[in-house]
Design a protein around this motif. Structure first.
Motif, PDB file in Angstrom:
ATOM      1  N   SER A 127       5.668  -3.977  -4.728  1.00 40.40           N
ATOM      2  CA  SER A 127       4.848  -3.062  -3.939  1.00 40.40           C
ATOM      3  C   SER A 127       3.803  -3.876  -3.195  1.00 40.40           C
ATOM      4  O   SER A 127       3.736  -5.104  -3.316  1.00 40.40           O
ATOM      5  N   PRO A 182       5.328   3.341  -4.042  1.00 40.23           N
ATOM      6  CA  PRO A 182       6.308   4.380  -3.690  1.00 40.23           C
ATOM      7  C   PRO A 182       6.814   5.079  -4.948  1.00 40.23           C
ATOM      8  O   PRO A 182       6.833   4.485  -6.032  1.00 40.23           O
ATOM      9  N   ASP A 229       8.381  -1.683  -1.914  1.00 30.64           N
ATOM     10  CA  ASP A 229       7.761  -1.968  -0.619  1.00 30.64           C
ATOM     11  C   ASP A 229       7.668  -3.480  -0.459  1.00 30.64           C
ATOM     12  O   ASP A 229       7.220  -4.189  -1.377  1.00 30.64           O
ATOM     13  N   SER A 271      10.649  -0.856   3.219  1.00 32.41           N
ATOM     14  CA  SER A 271      10.684  -0.132   1.957  1.00 32.41           C
ATOM     15  C   SER A 271      12.098   0.356   1.677  1.00 32.41           C
ATOM     16  O   SER A 271      12.856   0.674   2.596  1.00 32.41           O
ATOM     17  N   ARG A 328      12.363   2.938  -0.518  1.00 28.94           N
ATOM     18  CA  ARG A 328      12.026   4.182  -1.218  1.00 28.94           C
ATOM     19  C   ARG A 328      13.023   5.301  -0.924  1.00 28.94           C
ATOM     20  O   ARG A 328      13.140   6.242  -1.708  1.00 28.94           O
TER      21      ARG A 328
END
Length: 543
Positions: free
Chosen positions: A170, A186, A191, A207, A209
């Motif tokens: 992240s 996320p 990320d 990302s 996600r």
């Protein structure tokens, strides 16, 4: 079938399985004590034989056969399918055995400490080290050290970076004291690759996600997340235009590789340049006229630039180079490009710098040791230093160095529990290990001196071979024959050549012969243990 039965556990189910295995192990040990001694021997011998037979059949039988496994779906080898769960069971048994040994050590040192026996201070040191290592290991388990990656500067000098741990990757903001403050994580995915806009208002990043790698934007405080791309392909390496209005990125799938440009408000991306091979790490020049990127050209990765309108491709890396050049980063004045390269004989990734036309390429972070990898260079806002990621201190951390390679400093730091753990493990335990092995080396050297006394022809040959090999491994020995030519028949008398001849022609066959003998002896011993013919005194006495 077996994957469904032995599927990974987590949470409460994992802890329940651990305690269940421990209880089962205690029950097995208890039941073994209830079985008569003669029967106990047969039980252990039977389990030993079945275990050895399982591994033997898994090795001998084919991975798929309708003859041997006609009753199994797809005729798969059931023994090979069970290798992973059986290995897990063996690990549990080993952990249980280590636990029993730890309990025994705790009892011994506990009695020594309580009764103040001779050497009780050693027992105290044992408990202090055991408790400290356990505490800091558990702390690190829940607050692991961050492995830094891909820094990016804001106009005010702040640094955004991607950092990974056991929980995933992240984004973080690096504070002046070297500690990383996390941005909102996320809900799923990771990320990566932050890129701060030149006006400081937004951060572009990659990302996963929503599945595959896509481009996103967010405010510097982590709010206002906006998705820019939505394709089944992979988008990576965002880089801002100098006016903070557009973003160039690498687009790769199985059939197409290209550089694409996208407006910061989203919309449809335009193809800047279609590549003949996979592209990565685009970087927009400060004047906005050219874009540098890495692309595979033959067997190596090279750095190219292309005009902001997609024309005028230029190669900056030398043609026919021996290493890979990746991750270009422009200096603020546009005159220099920092990049990562493993050129030359060292074959380790280090930070290099060259002129914008590819000339005057030179290493920036070349060190005397090879146990490190440098990556992700970016120039500081004053243009005097290069910030990058390096593994020279065990895990990836953020470092900075002057463009001439001087003044290296670490910007990101380990968390306090990790620092204490490193002090205990590397500062104390490693030093004790080195001391112990130094003493062993002294005794080995003393024994070798006594063995090398020249009292026979065999001892003379051993002494001569040892002298040639030892002298041939150090610079002083090589200097003794350094005046001899490197080619021709006289080159055979160079000390390093003679040393290599002894090692490769005489020593290697002897080692291989000993290896064959040890392998045959190990096989014979394994067969005796498998068939319970090699019981040993402990087996006869205790069972």
């Amino acid at each position: 079938m077996w994957k469904d039965i032995f599927k990974p556990l987590s949470g409460g189910a994992l802890y329940g399985a651990i305690f269940g295995v421990l209880a089962l192990g205690m029950a097995v040990f208890f039941l073994l004590q209830l079985i008569p001694r003669n029967m106990r021997r047969r039980v252990i011998a039977g389990f030993t034989f079945v275990g050895g037979l399982y591994y033997l059949l898994g090795w001998l039988l084919p991975g798929k056969s309708s003859l041997f496994f006609f009753w199994v779906k797809d005729n798969q080898n059931i023994f090979s399918q069970l290798e992973e769960p059986v290995a897990d069971v063996l690990m549990v048994i080993g952990a249980f055995t280590i636990g029993l040994g730890l309990i025994n050590l705790t009892q011994i040192h506990g009695r020594s400490l309580l009764r103040r026996r001779s050497g009780w201070h050693n027992s105290l040191a044992f408990f202090i080290a055991l408790i400290a290592m356990a505490i800091f290991t558990l702390i690190d388990q829940y607050r692991p050290a961050l492995q830094a990656g891909t820094p990016s500067y804001a106009p005010d000098g702040r640094i955004a970076m991607a950092a990974s741990s056991d929980a995933g990757s992240s984004l973080y903001l690096l504070s002046p004291d070297g500690l990383a403050a996390p941005l909102p994580k996320p809900p799923k995915g990771e990320d990566l690759q932050p890129a701060w806009s030149p006006d400081g208002s937004r951060i572009a990043f990659v990302s996963t996600r929503d599945g595959n790698s896509e481009l996103y934007l967010m405010n510097p405080d982590g709010t206002g997340v906006q998705r820019l791309t939505n394709t089944p392909e992979e988008e990576t390496g965002p880089s801002w235009s100098p006016d903070s209005r557009r973003i160039v990125y690498a687009f790769n799938n199985k059939n197409v590789s290209s550089l694409k440009v996208l407006d910061r408000e989203g919309g449809v991306a335009s193809v800047l340049w279609n590549a003949a091979a996979e592209v990565s790490s685009p970087a927009w020049s400060p004047n906005g006229r050219r874009i540098a990127f890495a692309m595979r050209d033959g067997a190596a990765l090279a750095i190219f630039t292309v005009g902001a309108n997609g024309s005028g491709l230029r190669r900056l890396s030398p043609a026919g180079g021996t290493g890979d050049d990746i991750s270009p980063a422009w200096s603020l004045d546009g005159r220099r490009i920092a990049f990562v390269s493993n050129r030359g004989e060292r074959a380790t990734n280090e930070i290099w710098a060259m002129n914008a036309d590819g000339g005057a390429a030179a290493p920036v972070t070349r060190r005397a040791y090879l146990d490190h990898e440098d990556s992700s260079p970016v120039w500081s806002r004053d243009g005097r230093r290069i910030t990058y990621v390096s593994t020279q201190d065990e895990i990836p951390l953020i470092y900075t160095v002057r463009a001439d390679g001087s003044g290296e400093a670490r910007l990101s730091e380990y968390p306090l529990p990790w620092q204490i753990n490193r002090i205990l493990f590397f500062g104390l335990l490693s030093s004790l290990d080195a001391t112990m092995f130094s003493l062993l080396a002294f005794y080995i050297a003393a024994a070798a001196y006594r063995a090398f006394r020249v009292r026979s022809v065999e001892a003379s040959l051993m002494m001569a071979a040892a002298f040639i090999v030892l002298i041939g491994q150090v610079p002083l020995g090589m200097a003794l024959t350094g005046g001899l030519p490197t080619e021709g028949w006289l080159a055979s008398f160079r000390i390093e050549v003679m040393s290599n001849w002894v090692l490769q022609i005489i020593n290697a066959p002897a080692y291989r012969a000993m290896g064959f003998g040890l392998a045959l002896g190990g096989l014979a011993m394994a067969l005796r243990i498998w068939l319970s013919l090699e019981r040993g005194s402990y087996f006869d006495r205790e069972l």
